[in-house]
Design an enzyme around this catalytic site. Structure first.
Site, PDB file in Angstrom:
ATOM      1  CG  HIS A  88      -2.227   0.713   0.986  1.00 35.82           C
ATOM      2  ND1 HIS A  88      -2.327   1.878   0.266  1.00 35.82           N
ATOM      3  CD2 HIS A  88      -3.494   0.417   1.388  1.00 35.82           C
ATOM      4  CE1 HIS A  88      -3.590   2.276   0.234  1.00 35.82           C
ATOM      5  NE2 HIS A  88      -4.318   1.402   0.903  1.00 35.82           N
ATOM      6  CG  ASP A 121      -3.484   4.573  -3.264  1.00 36.67           C
ATOM      7  OD1 ASP A 121      -2.723   4.377  -2.290  1.00 36.67           O
ATOM      8  OD2 ASP A 121      -3.529   5.647  -3.897  1.00 36.67           O
TER       9      ASP A 121
END
Length: 244
Positions: free
Chosen positions: A215, A219
């Site tokens: 992450h 995203d």
């Protein structure tokens, strides 16, 4: 107050018998260190998606009818993955020293279970290979690793990894990223599910994709779009089969 209320109960510390003590093999220790580094450094998130698998079966059956190569279900999945990476190159990448490096070649590590642990020989540049070539090279790599005749080069240069626990009956799981790569795709087992068709129901085969990603680099919305594209290529996988 009774003695039972005031004296510590030591039975929890003594009522167990060591059955065996095992030291980690050098390979198992290396695997353990890499996994620990992965969880220490990457921000792991996993997104999952169920996908219709009927086209994968048709592509596999067609290829086996028309080719000398022994094609299995994972091979058209690799074709679908490569097509997806063309549209989402940020996942065909590594992250080291603060730099997100995207690569031209799709060098896919394919997890193989051997006695010493799980290893990931790299199937190189699958974007340039046909379904039959992917199947042949994947089987050659698997046999090389299982026979112990591999070299360290067989494990280097990966840009993304695929691991398949579906063959062991697992529906869905959380694969661990193979650093410095930023993503790993897990494949769950095939299940039959009822779907509405006209006025009735039909049973169709489905599988689950589990995409773990870093992450820090991509995203959740990126992963969702990646899985959407992968589902589309999977559900049109017959186009990867050789023409008659």
């Amino acid at each position: 107050m009774s003695s039972n209320d005031t004296e510590p109960d030591e039975s929890d510390e003594t009522d167990r018998t060591v059955r065996e003590e095992r030291s980690l093999s050098p390979m198992r220790r290396t695997i353990a260190n890499r996994l620990q580094d992965s969880y220490r450094n990457a921000v792991h998130v996993t997104a999952s998606r169920e996908v219709d698998a009927e086209a994968l079966f048709r592509a596999t059956e067609t290829a086996n009818d028309r080719l000398e190569a022994d094609v299995s279900l994972v091979d058209p999945v690799l074709c679908a993955l490569s097509a997806t990476l063309e549209e989402h190159p940020a996942f065909n990448a590594t992250f080291e020293d603060g730099t997100h490096r995207l690569y031209e070649e799709h060098n896919v590590g394919v997890a193989v279970d051997i006695d010493a642990g799980l290893v990931t020989p790299v199937l190189r540049d699958i974007g340039s290979k046909s379904l039959g070539e992917i199947a042949t090279e994947r089987r050659r790599l698997t046999e090389t690793v299982q026979s112990g005749e591999y070299t360290m080069r067989d494990f280097r240069g990966g840009t993304i990894t695929v691991t398949n626990l579906g063959v062991l009956g697992v529906d869905s799981f959380t694969p661990v990223i193979n650093p410095p790569e930023i993503a790993i795709l897990g494949i769950g087992r095939v299940r039959e599910r009822p779907r509405r068709s006209g006025d009735g129901l039909e049973f169709r085969r489905e599988l689950t994709y589990d995409l773990s990603f870093d992450h820090r680099v991509v995203d959740g919305a990126d992963a969702a779009r990646f899985l959407e594209t992968l589902a589309e290529h999977t559900e049109s996988a017959e186009r990867f089969a050789p023409d008659g």
